[in-house]
Design a protein around this motif. Structure first.
Motif, short mmCIF file in Angstrom:
data_model
loop_
_atom_site.label_atom_id
_atom_site.label_comp_id
_atom_site.label_asym_id
_atom_site.label_seq_id
_atom_site.Cartn_x
_atom_site.Cartn_y
_atom_site.Cartn_z
N LYS A 105 -47.52 10.37 -5.90
CA LYS A 105 -46.55 11.07 -5.05
C LYS A 105 -47.03 11.15 -3.61
O LYS A 105 -46.26 10.95 -2.67
CB LYS A 105 -46.27 12.47 -5.60
N GLU A 155 -43.11 4.56 7.28
CA GLU A 155 -41.90 3.76 7.47
C GLU A 155 -40.92 4.47 8.39
O GLU A 155 -40.31 3.84 9.27
CB GLU A 155 -41.24 3.47 6.11
N ALA A 156 -40.76 5.77 8.22
CA ALA A 156 -39.85 6.54 9.07
C ALA A 156 -40.33 6.52 10.52
O ALA A 156 -39.53 6.36 11.45
CB ALA A 156 -39.73 7.97 8.57
N LEU A 179 -46.77 7.75 -1.95
CA LEU A 179 -45.37 7.45 -1.64
C LEU A 179 -44.91 8.25 -0.42
O LEU A 179 -44.24 7.72 0.46
CB LEU A 179 -44.48 7.76 -2.85
N ARG A 180 -45.29 9.53 -0.36
CA ARG A 180 -44.94 10.37 0.78
C ARG A 180 -45.52 9.79 2.07
O ARG A 180 -44.84 9.67 3.09
CB ARG A 180 -45.43 11.80 0.58
N THR A 181 -46.78 9.39 2.02
CA THR A 181 -47.45 8.80 3.19
C THR A 181 -46.77 7.50 3.60
O THR A 181 -46.54 7.26 4.79
CB THR A 181 -48.94 8.56 2.89
N GLN A 182 -46.45 6.67 2.63
CA GLN A 182 -45.79 5.40 2.91
C GLN A 182 -44.41 5.62 3.55
O GLN A 182 -44.06 4.97 4.54
CB GLN A 182 -45.65 4.58 1.63
N ARG A 183 -43.64 6.54 3.00
CA ARG A 183 -42.31 6.82 3.55
C ARG A 183 -42.40 7.41 4.95
O ARG A 183 -41.59 7.10 5.82
CB ARG A 183 -41.54 7.75 2.62
N SER A 184 -43.38 8.24 5.17
CA SER A 184 -43.58 8.82 6.50
C SER A 184 -43.91 7.73 7.51
O SER A 184 -43.38 7.72 8.63
CB SER A 184 -44.70 9.86 6.45
#
Length: 142
Positions: free
Chosen positions: A124, A134-135, A127-132
């Protein structure tokens, strides 16, 4: 080793498989190379036969201890007091090999909930780090 202790009919029937299992074979090396990086994610317990298997008029180890149970970090090893064909055929629940295997499985089962929870938390967070990231990349320049 395999061809010297295996009846000719088996060698002829499964020549490709036996060649793939020979020490130093490219196939065996590829499997090892692909598995090695995954090992740290799993609990591994190696077992080996402690008694020779009767083949025709001779006796031999089908898989020697060093091949069946290499000495690697974070793994467990144990011999089973049986020949190759009887390693998993325990006479009863008091058989020494049975007790070793069951003890390991019970220990792994007890430890697994905490390990699974930890890995879910790690996944989790990744995934949070990756999405951050990407954003952040998508919003540059705004």
């Amino acid at each position: 080793m395999v061809s010297t202790v295996t009846p000719k009919i088996i060698v002829d029937t499964d020549g490709q498989l036996l060649n793939a299992l020979r020490e130093g074979s490219e196939t065996l090396q590829n499997v090892t190379d692909q598995f090695a990086p995954l090992m740290k994610r799993f609990r591994i317990y190696f077992f080996w036969e402690q008694e020779k298997t009767t083949i025709s008029l001779s006796k031999a180890y089908i898989v020697d201890a060093s091949s069946a149970a290499p000495i690697l970090d974070n793994t467990e090893r144990s011999g089973i007091a049986a020949d190759h064909s009887h390693m998993c055929k325990f006479e009863n629940s008091d058989a020494p090999g049975y007790r070793i295997v069951v003890a390991a499985l019970m220990r792994y089962a007890r430890e697994s909930p905490a390990l699974v929870e930890s890995r879910w938390s790690q996944a989790k967070e990744m995934l949070r780090t990756q999405r951050s990231a990407e954003a952040t990349e998508l919003t540059r320049g705004f």
